[in-house]
Design a protein around this motif. Structure first.
Motif, mmCIF file in Angstrom:
data_model
loop_
_atom_site.group_PDB
_atom_site.id
_atom_site.type_symbol
_atom_site.label_atom_id
_atom_site.label_comp_id
_atom_site.label_asym_id
_atom_site.label_seq_id
_atom_site.Cartn_x
_atom_site.Cartn_y
_atom_site.Cartn_z
ATOM 1 N N GLY A 40 29.358 45.969 55.020
ATOM 2 C CA GLY A 40 30.217 45.577 56.118
ATOM 3 C C GLY A 40 31.360 46.526 56.404
ATOM 4 O O GLY A 40 32.207 46.237 57.254
ATOM 5 N N LYS A 41 31.390 47.657 55.705
ATOM 6 C CA LYS A 41 32.485 48.616 55.893
ATOM 7 C C LYS A 41 31.940 49.981 56.295
ATOM 8 O O LYS A 41 30.765 50.275 56.102
ATOM 9 C CB LYS A 41 33.310 48.734 54.615
ATOM 10 C CG LYS A 41 34.038 47.470 54.220
ATOM 11 C CD LYS A 41 34.961 47.710 53.047
ATOM 12 C CE LYS A 41 35.743 46.462 52.688
ATOM 13 N NZ LYS A 41 36.676 46.706 51.538
ATOM 14 N N GLU A 42 32.816 50.802 56.835
ATOM 15 C CA GLU A 42 32.434 52.160 57.193
ATOM 16 C C GLU A 42 32.383 53.033 55.939
ATOM 17 O O GLU A 42 33.034 52.748 54.934
ATOM 18 C CB GLU A 42 33.427 52.741 58.205
ATOM 19 C CG GLU A 42 33.391 52.060 59.553
ATOM 20 C CD GLU A 42 34.250 52.774 60.585
ATOM 21 O OE1 GLU A 42 34.183 52.396 61.768
ATOM 22 O OE2 GLU A 42 34.978 53.702 60.207
ATOM 23 N N PRO A 101 35.093 45.598 40.847
ATOM 24 C CA PRO A 101 34.151 45.119 41.889
ATOM 25 C C PRO A 101 34.405 45.772 43.246
ATOM 26 O O PRO A 101 33.458 45.887 44.050
ATOM 27 C CB PRO A 101 34.408 43.618 41.909
ATOM 28 C CG PRO A 101 34.822 43.293 40.505
ATOM 29 C CD PRO A 101 35.656 44.475 40.067
ATOM 30 N N GLU A 102 35.628 46.199 43.507
ATOM 31 C CA GLU A 102 35.929 46.864 44.780
ATOM 32 C C GLU A 102 35.260 48.223 44.907
ATOM 33 O O GLU A 102 35.222 48.805 45.997
ATOM 34 C CB GLU A 102 37.448 47.014 44.947
ATOM 35 C CG GLU A 102 38.198 45.703 45.243
ATOM 36 C CD GLU A 102 38.199 44.741 44.074
ATOM 37 O OE1 GLU A 102 38.077 43.517 44.294
ATOM 38 O OE2 GLU A 102 38.304 45.211 42.906
ATOM 39 N N ASP A 103 34.758 48.758 43.816
ATOM 40 C CA ASP A 103 34.033 50.031 43.856
ATOM 41 C C ASP A 103 32.550 49.855 44.168
ATOM 42 O O ASP A 103 31.820 50.851 44.274
ATOM 43 C CB ASP A 103 34.189 50.763 42.513
ATOM 44 C CG ASP A 103 35.614 51.164 42.225
ATOM 45 O OD1 ASP A 103 36.061 50.963 41.069
ATOM 46 O OD2 ASP A 103 36.295 51.664 43.142
ATOM 47 N N THR A 104 32.109 48.623 44.311
ATOM 48 C CA THR A 104 30.710 48.360 44.653
ATOM 49 C C THR A 104 30.389 48.945 46.022
ATOM 50 O O THR A 104 31.073 48.645 47.003
ATOM 51 C CB THR A 104 30.427 46.861 44.635
ATOM 52 O OG1 THR A 104 30.573 46.370 43.297
ATOM 53 C CG2 THR A 104 29.025 46.559 45.144
ATOM 54 N N ALA A 105 29.364 49.789 46.066
ATOM 55 C CA ALA A 105 29.007 50.460 47.317
ATOM 56 C C ALA A 105 27.761 51.307 47.091
ATOM 57 O O ALA A 105 27.332 51.504 45.952
ATOM 58 C CB ALA A 105 30.148 51.359 47.792
#
Length: 124
Positions: A42-44, A88-92
């Motif tokens: 959902g993010k660029e 978890p914010e590094d999930t990508a």
């Protein structure tokens, strides 16, 4: 043109470590900078880290400074991203990219070739 293949992604617990690798073929590896970018759901896509052709200059986005380290081995045509203390914010999906110049560029427009990406999922 440069062909790039990432590896090393997977599921990791918060606080553990993970190392991504990206192997290049095509142009002379030691002649161009390399970068890592990531795209979360959902993010660029956003810049993570870059390294110059010689490896002497690096740059990082603020969110990963002190936790991630980019390095390269020009003899192996490989760039690495060492991820320490991920959250978890590094999930990508993480992408490596080859720059059009020798510097450690942070803009997507400075990169001409991209890998297909490798998924990194950090669980809490």
């Amino acid at each position: 043109q440069v062909q790039l293949v990432e590896s090393g992604g997977g599921l990791v617990q918060a606080g553990d470590s993970l190392r991504l690798s990206c192997t290049a073929s095509g142009r002379t590896f030691s002649s161009y900078g390399m970068g890592w970018f990531r795209q979360a759901p959902g993010k660029e896509r956003e810049f993570v880290a870059a390294i110059s052709a010689t490896g002497y200059t690096t740059s990082y986005t603020d969110a990963v400074k002190g936790r991630f380290t980019i390095s390269r081995n020009n003899a192996k045509n490989t760039v690495y991203l060492q991820m320490n203390s991920p959250t978890p914010e590094d999930t990508a999906v993480y992408y490596c990219a080859a720059a059009s110049s020798a510097g450690a560029a942070s803009r997507e427009c400075d990169y001409t070739d991209w890998g297909r990406g490798t998924q990194v999922t950090v669980s809490s």
